[in-house]
Design a protein around this motif. Sequence first.
Motif, short mmCIF file in Angstrom:
data_model
loop_
_atom_site.label_atom_id
_atom_site.label_comp_id
_atom_site.label_asym_id
_atom_site.label_seq_id
_atom_site.Cartn_x
_atom_site.Cartn_y
_atom_site.Cartn_z
N LEU A 283 0.81 -1.21 0.00
CA LEU A 283 0.00 0.00 0.00
C LEU A 283 0.84 1.27 0.00
O LEU A 283 0.31 2.37 -0.15
N ARG A 284 2.16 1.14 0.16
CA ARG A 284 3.02 2.32 0.15
C ARG A 284 3.21 2.88 -1.25
O ARG A 284 3.63 4.02 -1.42
N ARG A 285 2.93 2.08 -2.26
CA ARG A 285 3.12 2.55 -3.63
C ARG A 285 1.98 2.03 -4.49
O ARG A 285 1.55 0.88 -4.36
N LEU A 286 1.51 2.89 -5.37
CA LEU A 286 0.41 2.52 -6.25
C LEU A 286 0.82 2.56 -7.72
O LEU A 286 -0.02 2.37 -8.60
N ASP A 287 2.11 2.78 -7.98
CA ASP A 287 2.58 2.79 -9.37
C ASP A 287 2.97 1.38 -9.77
O ASP A 287 2.93 0.43 -8.99
N ALA A 288 3.36 1.21 -11.03
CA ALA A 288 3.72 -0.11 -11.54
C ALA A 288 5.03 -0.59 -10.91
O ALA A 288 5.98 0.19 -10.75
N ASP A 289 5.08 -1.87 -10.55
CA ASP A 289 6.29 -2.48 -9.99
C ASP A 289 7.10 -3.04 -11.16
O ASP A 289 6.95 -4.20 -11.56
N GLU A 290 7.98 -2.22 -11.71
CA GLU A 290 8.71 -2.59 -12.92
C GLU A 290 9.71 -3.70 -12.68
O GLU A 290 9.96 -4.52 -13.57
N VAL A 291 10.31 -3.76 -11.49
CA VAL A 291 11.28 -4.80 -11.20
C VAL A 291 10.59 -6.17 -11.16
O VAL A 291 11.10 -7.16 -11.71
N TYR A 292 9.44 -6.22 -10.53
CA TYR A 292 8.67 -7.47 -10.50
C TYR A 292 8.33 -7.93 -11.92
O TYR A 292 8.45 -9.12 -12.23
N HIS A 293 7.95 -7.00 -12.76
CA HIS A 293 7.64 -7.34 -14.15
C HIS A 293 8.87 -7.88 -14.88
O HIS A 293 8.80 -8.88 -15.60
N GLU A 294 10.02 -7.25 -14.67
CA GLU A 294 11.25 -7.72 -15.33
C GLU A 294 11.64 -9.12 -14.87
O GLU A 294 12.10 -9.93 -15.68
N VAL A 295 11.44 -9.40 -13.59
CA VAL A 295 11.77 -10.74 -13.09
C VAL A 295 10.86 -11.78 -13.74
O VAL A 295 11.32 -12.87 -14.11
N LEU A 296 9.58 -11.46 -13.89
CA LEU A 296 8.67 -12.39 -14.54
C LEU A 296 9.05 -12.63 -16.00
O LEU A 296 9.06 -13.77 -16.48
#
Length: 356
Positions: A283-296
């Motif tokens: 809940l601290r961030r509502l923007d896209a989690d780009e690192v999570y996407h790159e790992v996937l």
Amino acid sequence: MIIDIPATTTGAINKKLVDLRESGGMVSTSRVLTMVIVTDESVSEDAIRAANEASFEHPCRVIVIARGGRRGTPRLDGQIRVGGDAGASEVIVLRLFGELVDHGASVMLPLLLPDAPVVAWWPVSEPAVPAEDPIGALAQRRITDAASSKRPHATLLEREKSYQPGDTDLAWTRLTLWRGLLASTLDQPPFETITSAVVEGASDSPSTDLLAGWLAMRLKCPVTRRKTKAGAGMQSVTLTRRSGDIVLSRDEDSTATLSTPDQPDRQLSLPRRGLRDCIAEELRRLDADEVYHEVLVKGIPLVLDNDRGATRRTARKADGRPALPAPLETDGADPESTSKPKRSRSRKSGTTAAAS
């Protein structure tokens, strides 16, 4: 305070909220977002408890869509929780039955806070494509949990195909402490290149898969994912470099041991993260989690390719053949047929000659 409103409507629930605000001084102007929890009625309490605890850091309105049986007459049973039973938030529980089970978005829409972001969380049984779900389409942030599925590894592969900006998973959030400790360890001398890594964890731990992918992507070296008994979670990471191995391992007491060459072992606090901590972090961030996407998209395929290569090499050794990283690439010909010249027997002389 818990107020039950059986066989009701969203209009009646809204009216009750206004009455409570006027009579008891309850205010909603300090709420920073609306959190929608979509779950089954039998497991809703754990999610509500985690949201209540996280609300002390992020005051919000929590709307719980608890899906009941699909048979019978459509019915909405409401419940309002305020005060000590709602943490720093206000909780609205909507228990849906009959045909209403499939219309959770329409039911909860009138209860959303105006001009406030929406976070959707599926503790169990998330949709195949969260961003295309009627509730997910209303949310800026969509939280799932691959660890709750029956096939966690397959679920992660599906996440890569269905990912949309705003998607995240609690299996990734549980790795924050591991990633921080590993990063801080590599910030200390000697600053040598990591040549390979081994990540060990339970066979049903999607967090282990994600950590292996993150290391493969960031360190740009072969990473092996080793599986242990189910239920053990993340267990250890071994980083190999010229001066020796760095090993970070965790025991069952949530205490980690960090071993580095020429240094005494250090005991570090590395507890298993609970739902409250994970939800509060998301809940601290509502923007896209780009690192999570790159790992996937990049990291996990790197680990899978390395595992397939290791399997091929092991198979070749078992067959008594030289170990090769991959079959020879030819113009459509069988690699085995090009490794040796073909030989044919001359009918006249009975000798053997190499075929051109």
